[in-house]
Every structure is written in C-alpha cells, then in structure tokens.
Design a protein around this motif. Structure first.
Motif, PDB file in Angstrom:
ATOM      1  N   HIS A 175      -2.935 -12.726 -17.518  1.00 39.46           N
ATOM      2  CA  HIS A 175      -2.531 -14.095 -17.207  1.00 39.46           C
ATOM      3  C   HIS A 175      -2.788 -14.474 -15.745  1.00 39.46           C
ATOM      4  N   LEU A 176      -3.141 -13.510 -14.898  1.00 33.30           N
ATOM      5  CA  LEU A 176      -3.414 -13.802 -13.484  1.00 33.30           C
ATOM      6  C   LEU A 176      -4.888 -13.636 -13.116  1.00 33.30           C
ATOM      7  N   ARG A 177      -5.714 -13.322 -14.072  1.00 34.93           N
ATOM      8  CA  ARG A 177      -7.139 -13.110 -13.786  1.00 34.93           C
ATOM      9  C   ARG A 177      -7.816 -14.418 -13.404  1.00 34.93           C
ATOM     10  N   GLY A 178      -8.849 -14.308 -12.583  1.00 35.07           N
ATOM     11  CA  GLY A 178      -9.618 -15.467 -12.161  1.00 35.07           C
ATOM     12  C   GLY A 178      -9.009 -16.197 -10.980  1.00 35.07           C
ATOM     13  N   LYS A 179      -8.006 -15.628 -10.354  1.00 33.60           N
ATOM     14  CA  LYS A 179      -7.329 -16.266  -9.227  1.00 33.60           C
ATOM     15  C   LYS A 179      -7.623 -15.563  -7.899  1.00 33.60           C
ATOM     16  N   GLY A 180      -8.546 -14.596  -7.902  1.00 33.56           N
ATOM     17  CA  GLY A 180      -8.940 -13.925  -6.666  1.00 33.56           C
ATOM     18  C   GLY A 180      -8.049 -12.766  -6.255  1.00 33.56           C
ATOM     19  N   ILE A 181      -7.173 -12.317  -7.140  1.00 32.22           N
ATOM     20  CA  ILE A 181      -6.258 -11.235  -6.780  1.00 32.22           C
ATOM     21  C   ILE A 181      -7.005  -9.916  -6.614  1.00 32.22           C
ATOM     22  N   ALA A 182      -7.966  -9.636  -7.474  1.00 31.90           N
ATOM     23  CA  ALA A 182      -8.740  -8.396  -7.332  1.00 31.90           C
ATOM     24  C   ALA A 182      -9.506  -8.399  -6.007  1.00 31.90           C
ATOM     25  N   ALA A 183     -10.024  -9.547  -5.619  1.00 35.37           N
ATOM     26  CA  ALA A 183     -10.735  -9.650  -4.333  1.00 35.37           C
ATOM     27  C   ALA A 183      -9.777  -9.402  -3.167  1.00 35.37           C
ATOM     28  N   GLN A 184      -8.542  -9.885  -3.285  1.00 39.67           N
ATOM     29  CA  GLN A 184      -7.552  -9.639  -2.236  1.00 39.67           C
ATOM     30  C   GLN A 184      -7.222  -8.150  -2.140  1.00 39.67           C
ATOM     31  N   LEU A 185      -7.129  -7.481  -3.286  1.00 42.76           N
ATOM     32  CA  LEU A 185      -6.901  -6.034  -3.283  1.00 42.76           C
ATOM     33  C   LEU A 185      -8.072  -5.318  -2.619  1.00 42.76           C
ATOM     34  N   MET A 186      -9.287  -5.754  -2.927  1.00 46.59           N
ATOM     35  CA  MET A 186     -10.472  -5.152  -2.310  1.00 46.59           C
ATOM     36  C   MET A 186     -10.457  -5.364  -0.794  1.00 46.59           C
TER      37      MET A 186
ATOM     38  N   HIS B 277       0.846  -1.185   0.000  1.00 46.06           N
ATOM     39  CA  HIS B 277       0.000   0.000   0.000  1.00 46.06           C
ATOM     40  C   HIS B 277       0.883   1.237   0.000  1.00 46.06           C
ATOM     41  N   ILE B 278       0.687   2.089  -0.976  1.00 46.85           N
ATOM     42  CA  ILE B 278       1.366   3.381  -1.006  1.00 46.85           C
ATOM     43  C   ILE B 278       0.300   4.429  -0.713  1.00 46.85           C
ATOM     44  N   THR B 279       0.240   4.854   0.524  1.00 44.07           N
ATOM     45  CA  THR B 279      -0.801   5.784   0.960  1.00 44.07           C
ATOM     46  C   THR B 279      -0.742   7.092   0.183  1.00 44.07           C
ATOM     47  N   ALA B 280       0.446   7.627  -0.020  1.00 40.54           N
ATOM     48  CA  ALA B 280       0.591   8.914  -0.705  1.00 40.54           C
ATOM     49  C   ALA B 280       0.085   8.860  -2.151  1.00 40.54           C
ATOM     50  N   GLU B 281       0.174   7.694  -2.773  1.00 39.65           N
ATOM     51  CA  GLU B 281      -0.297   7.534  -4.156  1.00 39.65           C
ATOM     52  C   GLU B 281      -1.706   6.969  -4.231  1.00 39.65           C
ATOM     53  N   HIS B 282      -2.303   6.662  -3.077  1.00 39.42           N
ATOM     54  CA  HIS B 282      -3.651   6.087  -3.015  1.00 39.42           C
ATOM     55  C   HIS B 282      -3.748   4.833  -3.874  1.00 39.42           C
ATOM     56  N   ARG B 283      -2.829   3.892  -3.613  1.00 44.40           N
ATOM     57  CA  ARG B 283      -2.766   2.684  -4.435  1.00 44.40           C
ATOM     58  C   ARG B 283      -2.369   1.466  -3.600  1.00 44.40           C
ATOM     59  N   PHE B 284      -3.061   0.362  -3.859  1.00 42.75           N
ATOM     60  CA  PHE B 284      -2.655  -0.962  -3.401  1.00 42.75           C
ATOM     61  C   PHE B 284      -2.127  -1.663  -4.640  1.00 42.75           C
ATOM     62  N   TYR B 285      -1.042  -2.441  -4.514  1.00 44.11           N
ATOM     63  CA  TYR B 285      -0.479  -3.076  -5.694  1.00 44.11           C
ATOM     64  C   TYR B 285       0.269  -4.347  -5.312  1.00 44.11           C
ATOM     65  N   THR B 286       0.578  -5.149  -6.334  1.00 38.94           N
ATOM     66  CA  THR B 286       1.385  -6.354  -6.158  1.00 38.94           C
ATOM     67  C   THR B 286       2.558  -6.287  -7.129  1.00 38.94           C
ATOM     68  N   ALA B 287       3.573  -7.075  -6.878  1.00 39.26           N
ATOM     69  CA  ALA B 287       4.766  -7.088  -7.736  1.00 39.26           C
ATOM     70  C   ALA B 287       4.443  -7.542  -9.154  1.00 39.26           C
ATOM     71  N   SER B 288       3.397  -8.333  -9.337  1.00 36.88           N
ATOM     72  CA  SER B 288       3.063  -8.825 -10.673  1.00 36.88           C
ATOM     73  C   SER B 288       2.250  -7.833 -11.490  1.00 36.88           C
ATOM     74  N   GLY B 289       1.952  -6.658 -10.931  1.00 34.62           N
ATOM     75  CA  GLY B 289       1.272  -5.623 -11.703  1.00 34.62           C
ATOM     76  C   GLY B 289      -0.195  -5.425 -11.390  1.00 34.62           C
ATOM     77  N   ALA B 290      -0.768  -6.197 -10.486  1.00 36.40           N
ATOM     78  CA  ALA B 290      -2.159  -5.978 -10.096  1.00 36.40           C
ATOM     79  C   ALA B 290      -2.216  -4.722  -9.236  1.00 36.40           C
ATOM     80  N   ARG B 291      -3.322  -3.965  -9.356  1.00 35.30           N
ATOM     81  CA  ARG B 291      -3.417  -2.752  -8.539  1.00 35.30           C
ATOM     82  C   ARG B 291      -4.868  -2.338  -8.317  1.00 35.30           C
ATOM     83  N   LEU B 292      -5.042  -1.544  -7.289  1.00 34.15           N
ATOM     84  CA  LEU B 292      -6.321  -0.921  -6.959  1.00 34.15           C
ATOM     85  C   LEU B 292      -6.001   0.528  -6.630  1.00 34.15           C
ATOM     86  N   ASP B 293      -6.656   1.453  -7.328  1.00 38.02           N
ATOM     87  CA  ASP B 293      -6.464   2.881  -7.092  1.00 38.02           C
ATOM     88  C   ASP B 293      -7.712   3.445  -6.421  1.00 38.02           C
ATOM     89  N   TYR B 294      -7.501   4.432  -5.564  1.00 36.82           N
ATOM     90  CA  TYR B 294      -8.617   5.072  -4.889  1.00 36.82           C
ATOM     91  C   TYR B 294      -8.321   6.549  -4.691  1.00 36.82           C
TER      92      TYR B 294
END
Length: 157
Positions: A116-127, A81-98
C-alpha cells in the motif's frame, strides 16, 4: 489491515478510524486508519499532514484538505538504522537489508516496501540512507537486490 503494519493492541477501548470512525483492528505507524480511508486519501494533499505524529497524543490537525497517504506517514516513518542487524527500516514496515563485506564494502541484499506504500519513493529513501551511511563510513556499495542494482546503476554510475 495487512500483516506488514505495526500493531498496538488496545483491549479496553476499540480503535476507530481517524477519518470515518469505522472499527480498526490495529494501528498503522501509530495511527488508527482503515484500509478504505487510507487508499482514498488522494495523490497528494495541498497542505502537509492531517495528523501530528510528533506528540505522544495523536490528534487530527485542522487543515483545509486531507493529507495524502505519503504525507500521513512522512512524520512517523523516519528511516532508522540498526547497524548490528545491518538494516535500515521504517515504522510502516519498509526495509533495506545489507551485509558488511570484509573488503570495506556493504552489499544491499534486499529491499521491501509494503504494497500500500509502493510508488511513493520510500525504497529510494532507504537507498539514499544506505548510500549516505556508506559514504560517511568510506565504504563501497554493491547490490544483489534487483531494485538496488538498478538504483545504483542509475544514480551512482
């Protein structure tokens, strides 16, 4: 490899896939693996992880079965989580911006998971990470992102 992967160029030693030994142009989450081997790792493995990503020197682990793609990235892909950038992210490139609203609220504006990583629950983990952050900070959560709206309706209503 796709443009959403992280790269660690190595000009002295060519990279080779940890599974088949094929040449690899760049690493993914610190692992040299070709697209073919990544896509054929199976739906799920019987034992966790084929590669130990917790150490600086990445070496294959000795297991009875190969890891699936989800497990391959599980150790390296912790949510940051980078609070200053309002972003949650992973090393593989998944992210959630707010955006942080003045009304003691965060609004989730965008979620992205590499194809290539869709359907594995990564977006739900970001949420889940964003909701946990909001709960700890006593902030309300709203969304303009379609995925986030559906997720909030399904799990926060």
């Amino acid at each position: 490899m796709t443009s959403s992967t992280s790269s660690e160029p190595n000009s002295t030693t060519p990279l080779t896939c940890i599974d088949c030994g094929a040449p690899v142009e760049q690493t993914m989450a610190g692992i040299a693996i070709c697209d073919d081997c990544l896509s054929t790792r199976g739906a799920c493995c019987q034992e966790f992880g084929a590669v130990d990503l917790t150490k600086e020197e990445t070496k294959p682990r000795a297991y009875n079965s190969p890891a699936c793609a989800a497990h391959l990235f599980e150790e390296a892909d912790a949510i940051q989580h980078i609070t200053a950038e309002h972003r949650f992210y992973t090393a593989s490139g998944a992210r959630l911006d707010y955006v942080r609203l003045a009304t003691e609220e965060i609004k989730i504006t965008h979620t992205f998971v590499p194809k290539h990583l869709r359907g594995k629950g990564i977006a739900a983990q970001l949420m889940q990470a964003a909701i946990q952050y909001a709960d700890q900070a006593r902030l309300q959560v709203s969304a303009s992102c379609d995925y986030a709206q559906v997720y909030l309706k399904r799990y926060r209503s």
